[in-house]
Design a protein around this motif. Structure first.
Motif, PDB file in Angstrom:
ATOM      1  N   LEU A  26      14.091  27.613 -19.500  1.00  0.00           N
ATOM      2  CA  LEU A  26      13.347  26.423 -19.924  1.00  0.00           C
ATOM      3  C   LEU A  26      13.048  25.499 -18.744  1.00  0.00           C
ATOM      4  O   LEU A  26      11.957  24.931 -18.647  1.00  0.00           O
ATOM      5  CB  LEU A  26      14.122  25.678 -21.011  1.00  0.00           C
ATOM      6  N   VAL A  27      14.004  25.336 -17.853  1.00  0.00           N
ATOM      7  CA  VAL A  27      13.790  24.494 -16.669  1.00  0.00           C
ATOM      8  C   VAL A  27      12.689  25.091 -15.787  1.00  0.00           C
ATOM      9  O   VAL A  27      11.793  24.382 -15.315  1.00  0.00           O
ATOM     10  CB  VAL A  27      15.108  24.314 -15.883  1.00  0.00           C
ATOM     11  N   ILE A  28      12.741  26.390 -15.574  1.00  0.00           N
ATOM     12  CA  ILE A  28      11.712  27.053 -14.756  1.00  0.00           C
ATOM     13  C   ILE A  28      10.340  26.925 -15.418  1.00  0.00           C
ATOM     14  O   ILE A  28       9.330  26.652 -14.762  1.00  0.00           O
ATOM     15  CB  ILE A  28      12.079  28.538 -14.517  1.00  0.00           C
ATOM     16  N   LEU A  29      10.302  27.090 -16.735  1.00  0.00           N
ATOM     17  CA  LEU A  29       9.047  26.951 -17.469  1.00  0.00           C
ATOM     18  C   LEU A  29       8.490  25.527 -17.348  1.00  0.00           C
ATOM     19  O   LEU A  29       7.285  25.332 -17.179  1.00  0.00           O
ATOM     20  CB  LEU A  29       9.264  27.317 -18.939  1.00  0.00           C
ATOM     21  N   LEU A  30       9.383  24.531 -17.413  1.00  0.00           N
ATOM     22  CA  LEU A  30       8.958  23.136 -17.251  1.00  0.00           C
ATOM     23  C   LEU A  30       8.373  22.897 -15.866  1.00  0.00           C
ATOM     24  O   LEU A  30       7.321  22.265 -15.717  1.00  0.00           O
ATOM     25  CB  LEU A  30      10.141  22.199 -17.506  1.00  0.00           C
ATOM     26  N   VAL A  31       9.024  23.427 -14.837  1.00  0.00           N
ATOM     27  CA  VAL A  31       8.527  23.270 -13.462  1.00  0.00           C
ATOM     28  C   VAL A  31       7.166  23.937 -13.304  1.00  0.00           C
ATOM     29  O   VAL A  31       6.230  23.369 -12.709  1.00  0.00           O
ATOM     30  CB  VAL A  31       9.544  23.851 -12.452  1.00  0.00           C
ATOM     31  N   LEU A  32       7.003  25.141 -13.852  1.00  0.00           N
ATOM     32  CA  LEU A  32       5.718  25.834 -13.770  1.00  0.00           C
ATOM     33  C   LEU A  32       4.618  25.077 -14.508  1.00  0.00           C
ATOM     34  O   LEU A  32       3.475  25.020 -14.049  1.00  0.00           O
ATOM     35  CB  LEU A  32       5.852  27.254 -14.323  1.00  0.00           C
ATOM     36  N   THR A  33       4.952  24.482 -15.639  1.00  0.00           N
ATOM     37  CA  THR A  33       3.971  23.695 -16.390  1.00  0.00           C
ATOM     38  C   THR A  33       3.515  22.480 -15.592  1.00  0.00           C
ATOM     39  O   THR A  33       2.322  22.166 -15.530  1.00  0.00           O
ATOM     40  CB  THR A  33       4.571  23.238 -17.740  1.00  0.00           C
ATOM     41  N   LEU A  35       3.570  22.164 -12.337  1.00  0.00           N
ATOM     42  CA  LEU A  35       2.749  22.645 -11.223  1.00  0.00           C
ATOM     43  C   LEU A  35       1.336  23.015 -11.690  1.00  0.00           C
ATOM     44  O   LEU A  35       0.347  22.720 -11.013  1.00  0.00           O
ATOM     45  CB  LEU A  35       3.407  23.855 -10.558  1.00  0.00           C
ATOM     46  N   ALA A  36       1.229  23.642 -12.854  1.00  0.00           N
ATOM     47  CA  ALA A  36      -0.087  24.021 -13.372  1.00  0.00           C
ATOM     48  C   ALA A  36      -0.921  22.790 -13.701  1.00  0.00           C
ATOM     49  O   ALA A  36      -2.116  22.733 -13.389  1.00  0.00           O
ATOM     50  CB  ALA A  36       0.073  24.895 -14.611  1.00  0.00           C
ATOM     51  N   LEU A  37      -0.301  21.787 -14.312  1.00  0.00           N
ATOM     52  CA  LEU A  37      -1.032  20.549 -14.627  1.00  0.00           C
ATOM     53  C   LEU A  37      -1.493  19.847 -13.360  1.00  0.00           C
ATOM     54  O   LEU A  37      -2.612  19.337 -13.281  1.00  0.00           O
ATOM     55  CB  LEU A  37      -0.153  19.609 -15.470  1.00  0.00           C
ATOM     56  N   SER A  38      -0.632  19.811 -12.356  1.00  0.00           N
ATOM     57  CA  SER A  38      -1.002  19.186 -11.081  1.00  0.00           C
ATOM     58  C   SER A  38      -2.161  19.925 -10.434  1.00  0.00           C
ATOM     59  O   SER A  38      -3.098  19.305  -9.906  1.00  0.00           O
ATOM     60  CB  SER A  38       0.213  19.172 -10.160  1.00  0.00           C
ATOM     61  N   SER A  39      -2.122  21.247 -10.471  1.00  0.00           N
ATOM     62  CA  SER A  39      -3.209  22.045  -9.901  1.00  0.00           C
ATOM     63  C   SER A  39      -4.514  21.801 -10.648  1.00  0.00           C
ATOM     64  O   SER A  39      -5.583  21.701 -10.032  1.00  0.00           O
ATOM     65  CB  SER A  39      -2.831  23.519  -9.955  1.00  0.00           C
ATOM     66  N   MET A  40      -4.449  21.699 -11.975  1.00  0.00           N
ATOM     67  CA  MET A  40      -5.656  21.442 -12.767  1.00  0.00           C
ATOM     68  C   MET A  40      -6.248  20.074 -12.443  1.00  0.00           C
ATOM     69  O   MET A  40      -7.468  19.920 -12.345  1.00  0.00           O
ATOM     70  CB  MET A  40      -5.334  21.536 -14.261  1.00  0.00           C
TER      71      MET A  40
END
Length: 200
Positions: A26-33, A35-40
């Motif tokens: 869950l922590v890794i998924l939160l970090v990836l989310t 990062l994806a929002l920041s990239s968008m």
């Protein structure tokens, strides 16, 4: 007995490990989310910047189109009557100063010439569609005559242009042309200024 006790200990340890793996996932998924929002957001910002730059370039080309129209008018056989209301300013008439203000270039109701500026034709693409939000506009101002005392301050550091022409053996009248376009969106105002010589 011993075997069943060891089995219980191992099975409890496995349950504990499965819970930890879920938490880490869950922590890794939160970090990836995040990062994806920041990239968008970065991509969206870059897209707006490119769109704004493209609109500014279109506005500049629209202003150049209006400048060519003004040069065509000045190279014609006879000049129209100089009236400030129609975008022709004599050397004694004050021309607009706020050349990047959209209000300076507002077309009269119904379009056409008026309100102190002249309307250039609308540039179109190969399918006949308008390339700009509004027709580009321009105004023309006659500069002071050769040797005039006021000729030192009529433009962007090119005062006494008539005197320079006389020294080079040319004869004619120098006109200041300012052209403006608001681009394809109507929000990217660009103005250009040029001096055009009409031979006598």
């Amino acid at each position: 007995m011993v075997n069943s006790l060891n089995e219980r200990n191992f099975s409890g340890l496995g349950n504990y490990q499965r819970g930890a793996a879920l938490l880490v996932s869950l922590v890794i998924l939160l970090v990836l989310t995040v990062l994806a929002l920041s990239s968008m957001q970065g991509t969206s910002l870059q897209e707006r910047m490119v769109s704004s730059q493209r609109d500014a370039q279109i506005a500049l080309e629209g202003a150049e189109f209006a400048l060519q129209e003004a040069e065509t008018v000045l190279s014609g056989g006879t000049l129209p009557t100089f009236q400030p209301s129609n975008g022709f300013y004599d050397e004694d008439d004050p021309a607009p100063v706020a050349v990047l203000d959209h209000a300076t270039w507002a077309a009269p109701s119904g379009g056409g010439h008026g309100n102190g500026t002249r309307q250039a034709p609308m540039p179109k693409d190969e399918d006949g569609n308008d390339l700009l939000a509004a027709n580009p506009r321009y105004f023309i101002k006659a500069t002071p005559a050769t040797g005039a005392a006021s000729s030192a301050g009529f433009g962007l550091g090119v005062g006494a242009a008539g005197d320079s022409m006389q020294q080079s053996g040319l004869s004619g009248t120098v006109y200041r042309v300012v052209a403006f376009s608001s681009g394809a969106s109507g929000q990217a105002g660009r103005a250009i200024e040029a001096y055009v010589v009409r031979a006598d």
